[in-house]
Design a protein around this motif. Structure first.
Motif, mmCIF file in Angstrom:
data_model
loop_
_atom_site.group_PDB
_atom_site.id
_atom_site.type_symbol
_atom_site.label_atom_id
_atom_site.label_comp_id
_atom_site.label_asym_id
_atom_site.label_seq_id
_atom_site.Cartn_x
_atom_site.Cartn_y
_atom_site.Cartn_z
ATOM 1 N N THR A 221 0.863 -1.168 0.000
ATOM 2 C CA THR A 221 0.000 0.000 0.000
ATOM 3 C C THR A 221 0.902 1.220 0.000
ATOM 4 O O THR A 221 1.719 1.390 0.910
ATOM 5 N N VAL A 222 0.754 2.058 -1.005
ATOM 6 C CA VAL A 222 1.544 3.284 -1.122
ATOM 7 C C VAL A 222 0.660 4.425 -0.663
ATOM 8 O O VAL A 222 -0.345 4.739 -1.304
ATOM 9 N N GLY A 223 1.027 5.033 0.467
ATOM 10 C CA GLY A 223 0.238 6.116 1.038
ATOM 11 C C GLY A 223 0.297 7.383 0.192
ATOM 12 O O GLY A 223 1.155 7.528 -0.685
ATOM 13 N N GLU A 224 -0.601 8.316 0.481
ATOM 14 C CA GLU A 224 -0.686 9.563 -0.296
ATOM 15 C C GLU A 224 0.594 10.386 -0.227
ATOM 16 O O GLU A 224 0.932 11.079 -1.172
ATOM 17 N N THR A 225 1.306 10.331 0.890
ATOM 18 C CA THR A 225 2.535 11.117 1.042
ATOM 19 C C THR A 225 3.772 10.349 0.604
ATOM 20 O O THR A 225 4.878 10.871 0.683
ATOM 21 N N ALA A 226 3.619 9.114 0.137
ATOM 22 C CA ALA A 226 4.750 8.238 -0.175
ATOM 23 C C ALA A 226 5.273 8.454 -1.587
ATOM 24 O O ALA A 226 4.539 8.816 -2.500
ATOM 25 N N THR A 227 6.580 8.194 -1.738
ATOM 26 C CA THR A 227 7.229 8.185 -3.046
ATOM 27 C C THR A 227 8.118 6.955 -3.108
ATOM 28 O O THR A 227 8.941 6.738 -2.219
ATOM 29 N N ILE A 228 7.958 6.172 -4.151
ATOM 30 C CA ILE A 228 8.798 5.002 -4.376
ATOM 31 C C ILE A 228 9.483 5.180 -5.716
ATOM 32 O O ILE A 228 8.824 5.389 -6.735
ATOM 33 N N LYS A 229 10.826 5.093 -5.696
ATOM 34 C CA LYS A 229 11.610 5.162 -6.931
ATOM 35 C C LYS A 229 12.283 3.814 -7.103
ATOM 36 O O LYS A 229 13.314 3.546 -6.495
ATOM 37 N N GLY A 230 11.662 2.964 -7.891
ATOM 38 C CA GLY A 230 12.167 1.616 -8.101
ATOM 39 C C GLY A 230 11.055 0.711 -8.567
ATOM 40 O O GLY A 230 9.906 1.135 -8.735
ATOM 41 N N GLU A 231 11.386 -0.553 -8.768
ATOM 42 C CA GLU A 231 10.387 -1.517 -9.235
ATOM 43 C C GLU A 231 9.596 -2.063 -8.057
ATOM 44 O O GLU A 231 10.143 -2.318 -6.988
ATOM 45 N N VAL A 232 8.303 -2.232 -8.281
ATOM 46 C CA VAL A 232 7.395 -2.749 -7.267
ATOM 47 C C VAL A 232 6.827 -4.063 -7.789
ATOM 48 O O VAL A 232 6.305 -4.120 -8.904
ATOM 49 N N ILE A 233 6.951 -5.124 -6.965
ATOM 50 C CA ILE A 233 6.398 -6.434 -7.320
ATOM 51 C C ILE A 233 5.592 -6.916 -6.121
ATOM 52 O O ILE A 233 6.140 -7.074 -5.031
ATOM 53 N N ALA A 234 4.287 -7.133 -6.315
ATOM 54 C CA ALA A 234 3.434 -7.590 -5.212
ATOM 55 C C ALA A 234 2.195 -8.274 -5.772
ATOM 56 O O ALA A 234 1.792 -8.012 -6.906
#
Length: 178
Positions: free
Chosen positions: A85-98
């Motif tokens: 779960t990526v929250g509203e304030t979150a930033t992810i720089k990379g690959e996501v596998i789920a």
């Protein structure tokens, strides 16, 4: 020749519970434990709560778990999880596998998931490879969307290019005569 067994004799009456000596209990089976003292190994274990990365946390590196992750901060690296779960304030720089990906915040990179959901506050810059996808009105998405039956398998997105045939064995070149 025969001796009277002490098993059937009443215990001495005292305030403290009687503790038989080890020699007296050698041939006596232990009393069965109460059912409440043991948990059945066949009973399913309770699912642990999601790991939460708070909004003031900045992580540099990859993360991998079989459990759930809720990101509220910043992650620079790849994430592999059961539910992300990526929250509203979150930033992810990379690959996501789920298995399940719910995006409320920002992802810059490829997203792979059986079920991918972009909410109205989602911002995704990258390709999404999914089995099922839901994109709410207002979500921002730049990239391509590709459906696959098994999107979690890395390397299945595009078939590997075939290698060019090896050149024929090189023939030695002749040196000019002097």
């Amino acid at each position: 020749m025969f001796s009277k067994s002490k098993i059937n004799e009443p215990a001495p009456k005292t305030d403290a519970p009687a503790r038989p000596a080890a020699a007296d209990t050698a041939g006596i089976p232990a009393a069965p434990a109460k059912a409440s003292e043991f948990k059945s190994s066949a009973a399913p274990k309770a699912k642990p709560p999601a790991s939460v990365l708070s909004s003031d946390l900045h992580v540099s590196g990859n993360m991998k778990t079989t459990g759930d992750i809720q990101v509220e901060g910043t992650v620079e690296g790849d994430i592999r999880a059961h539910l992300l779960t990526v929250g509203e304030t979150a930033t992810i720089k990379g690959e996501v596998i789920a298995d399940d990906v719910v995006v409320n915040g920002r992802i810059v990179g490829r997203v792979r998931g059986l079920k991918v959901r972009l909410t109205s506050t989602a911002r995704v810059e990258g390709d999404i490879i999914h089995k099922t996808i839901a994109i709410e009105s207002g979500a921002h998405f730049e990239g391509s969307v590709q459906r696959q039956d098994d999107p979690l398998t890395v390397g299945k997105a595009a078939p590997a290019p075939k290698a060019a045939p090896a050149p024929a064995a090189a023939t030695p070149t002749s040196k000019p005569a002097k």
